[in-house]
Design an enzyme around this catalytic site. Structure first.
Site, PDB file in Angstrom:
ATOM      1  N   ASP A   1       0.862  -1.193   0.000  1.00 48.62           N
ATOM      2  CA  ASP A   1       0.000   0.000   0.000  1.00 48.62           C
ATOM      3  C   ASP A   1       0.896   1.240   0.000  1.00 48.62           C
ATOM      4  OD1 ASP A   1      -2.958   0.898   1.931  1.00 48.62           O
ATOM      5  OD2 ASP A   1      -1.759   2.070   0.547  1.00 48.62           O
TER       6      ASP A   1
ATOM      7  N   GLU B   1      -2.662  -0.053  -4.304  1.00 49.76           N
ATOM      8  CA  GLU B   1      -2.722  -1.149  -3.346  1.00 49.76           C
ATOM      9  C   GLU B   1      -2.868  -2.480  -4.088  1.00 49.76           C
ATOM     10  OE1 GLU B   1      -5.849  -2.060   0.169  1.00 49.76           O
ATOM     11  OE2 GLU B   1      -5.927  -0.089  -0.744  1.00 49.76           O
TER      12      GLU B   1
HETATM   13  P1  TTP Z   1      -5.360   5.002   0.546  1.00 51.48           P
HETATM   14  O1  TTP Z   1      -4.311   3.934   0.370  1.00 51.48           O
HETATM   15  O2  TTP Z   1      -6.548   4.685   1.369  1.00 51.48           O
HETATM   16  O3  TTP Z   1      -4.696   6.289   1.191  1.00 51.48           O
HETATM   17  P2  TTP Z   1      -3.289   6.938   0.945  1.00 51.48           P
HETATM   18  O4  TTP Z   1      -2.432   6.087   0.060  1.00 51.48           O
HETATM   19  O5  TTP Z   1      -3.504   8.333   0.457  1.00 51.48           O
HETATM   20  O6  TTP Z   1      -2.684   7.030   2.400  1.00 51.48           O
HETATM   21  P3  TTP Z   1      -2.096   5.863   3.326  1.00 51.48           P
HETATM   22  O7  TTP Z   1      -2.210   4.575   2.530  1.00 51.48           O
HETATM   23  O8  TTP Z   1      -0.695   6.251   3.585  1.00 51.48           O
HETATM   24  O9  TTP Z   1      -2.934   5.864   4.549  1.00 51.48           O
HETATM   25  O10 TTP Z   1      -5.876   5.480  -0.856  1.00 51.48           O
HETATM   26  C1  TTP Z   1      -5.037   5.553  -2.003  1.00 51.48           C
HETATM   27  C2  TTP Z   1      -5.426   6.738  -2.865  1.00 51.48           C
HETATM   28  O11 TTP Z   1      -6.785   6.636  -3.259  1.00 51.48           O
HETATM   29  C3  TTP Z   1      -5.295   8.059  -2.157  1.00 51.48           C
HETATM   30  O12 TTP Z   1      -3.986   8.608  -2.283  1.00 51.48           O
HETATM   31  C4  TTP Z   1      -6.344   8.901  -2.822  1.00 51.48           C
HETATM   32  C5  TTP Z   1      -7.396   7.926  -3.274  1.00 51.48           C
HETATM   33  N1  TTP Z   1      -8.566   7.981  -2.377  1.00 51.48           N
HETATM   34  C6  TTP Z   1      -9.648   8.795  -2.734  1.00 51.48           C
HETATM   35  O13 TTP Z   1      -9.647   9.407  -3.801  1.00 51.48           O
HETATM   36  N2  TTP Z   1     -10.725   8.876  -1.874  1.00 51.48           N
HETATM   37  C7  TTP Z   1     -10.771   8.207  -0.676  1.00 51.48           C
HETATM   38  O14 TTP Z   1     -11.767   8.327   0.079  1.00 51.48           O
HETATM   39  C8  TTP Z   1      -9.652   7.354  -0.320  1.00 51.48           C
HETATM   40  C9  TTP Z   1      -9.660   6.604   0.988  1.00 51.48           C
HETATM   41  C10 TTP Z   1      -8.584   7.290  -1.194  1.00 51.48           C
HETATM   42 MG    MG Z   2      -2.202   4.026   0.362  1.00 52.49          MG
END
Ligand code: TTP
Ligand code: MG
Length: 355
Positions: free
Chosen positions: A8, A104
């Site tokens: 991730d 991811e």
């Molecule tokens: P995540 O892996 O949930 O979040 P992240 O990578 O930004 O942060 P971390 O893993 O370090 O906690 O989501 C991946 C990407 O997906 C994120 O950068 C932006 C997008 N996303 C959205 O557009 N809306 C959302 O509600 C979420 C959760 C993520």
């Molecule tokens: Mg992430």
């Protein structure tokens, strides 16, 4: 015993933006929609998270909480491009890859010959290559199954690696809070708290029958997950479960007539997307649904079984039924269909895809 890696990326969209504009380093940065268009944050970096900012938070609120926030527009093409390059790194180690989103993925490296078969070293090498080639950090989890690999990747975030060996599983899950279990949301966690269940260890004390009684068919999953058991395979091609479109309106829709007016546009877009699907790969439609998010952010979906046609009248009926129960300003409308599960789709007489 399988070896599964979950990777991730750390604050993915925001990390790419900071990488591409080094002057942003150290400042709170978010990616998302503009506050005047009632946008929400897609994500933000860790500097911004210190102010309590998080994904899906309205941008207006985020800027109030963190006035120094740098709010950047979404550059989806860029994120997709980086995602493809990261997936190419995964493919250097295995073909069994299940992407969950742009940032991811699960990897099954049970039979990989790299690193003398050490999943831990493979995960470390993947993180290293992502950093060398992209200047971005990823967190990784290594475990005997998907459930634990995903929990593990979150354990040392950001820029971390956490390994749960088969010998450590029992001990690890005993102390694991139930909120970490796949499928346990806020509501279920609250119900569990009322029953005195806080950890997977607490859940283990419950017989299968009692779990079924309290949690329905999810009880069976719970029984296995709380023991650290999960035999879901890493699926290289994900089957689509639903198709939908939705729109957040820049001004609340305050009457039913207002909502009705917007449905044809949504339906037209939905039909366009449906027509683009490859009928050989999709399963028959099971149900139609309408999603409504109200101005207070509460949200609801109403569905009805699919009876052979997808007309505006069907969706209007669902919308009206739900809206009339408790009329209030609407912020978002969506509509779509659920497809049958593979098991349902295998039943005789249902093999034709009704488009
Ligand atoms: P995540 O892996 O949930 O979040 P992240 O990578 O930004 O942060 P971390 O893993 O370090 O906690 O989501 C991946 C990407 O997906 C994120 O950068 C932006 C997008 N996303 C959205 O557009 N809306 C959302 O509600 C979420 C959760 C993520
Ligand atoms: Mg992430």
């Amino acid at each position: 015993m399988r070896k599964i890696i979950h990777i991730d990326m750390d604050c993915f969209y925001a990390a790419i933006e900071v990488r591409d504009q080094p002057s942003l380093r150290g400042r709170p940065v978010a990616v998302g929609g503009r506050p005047e268009q009632r946008g929400v944050l897609c994500t933000c970096n860790y500097e911004a998270r210190r102010y309590g900012l998080h994904s899906a938070m309205p941008s207006a609120l985020a800027l109030r909480r963190c006035p120094g926030l740098v709010l950047l527009p979404v550059r989806m093409e860029k994120y997709k491009q980086v995602s493809r390059q990261i997936q190419a790194i995964f493919r250097q180690f295995t073909d069994i890859i299940e992407p969950l989103s742009l940032d991811e993925a699960y990897l099954d490296v049970s039979h990989s010959r790299h690193c003398q078969g050490s999943a831990t070293r493979i995960a470390q090498l993947i993180r290293q290559r992502i950093f060398e080639q992209q200047r971005l950090t990823a967190s990784a989890g290594v475990a005997p199954n998907k459930f634990l690999a995903k929990v593990a990747s979150d354990w040392r975030k950001p820029n971390g690696l956490f390994v749960i060996t088969p010998a450590e599983v029992t001990d690890f899950v005993r102390r694991l809070p139930v909120e970490k279990v796949f499928g346990v949301g806020k509501v279920t966690a609250r119900r569990m708290a009322e029953l005195g269940i806080a950890t997977c260890g607490d859940l283990q004390a419950w017989p299968l029958e009692a779990l079924r009684q309290h949690f329905g068919s999810f009880g069976d999953n719970l029984y296995r997950l709380c023991r650290g058991q999960d035999d879901r395979p890493v699926q290289t091609q994900r089957l689509r479960k639903s198709l939908s479109v939705e729109e957040t309106y820049s001004q609340d829709l305050t009457t039913l007539a207002d909502c009705r007016k917007h449905l044809p546009v949504l339906l037209a877009e939905f039909q366009r997307r449906l027509a683009r699907l490859d009928p050989r790969r999709e399963r028959p439609i099971k149900s139609l649904f309408v999603k409504i998010k109200f101005s207070d952010f509460s949200q609801t979906t109403i569905q009805s079984p699919y009876r052979g046609s997808l007309t505006l009248a069907h969706f209007l009926l669902l919308l009206e039924r739900r809206y009339r129960e408790h009329p209030r300003p609407v912020r978002l409308l969506g509509l779509g269909v659920h497809f049958q599960s593979p098991q349902q789709a295998q039943a005789p007489r249902q093999l034709s895809l009704a488009l």
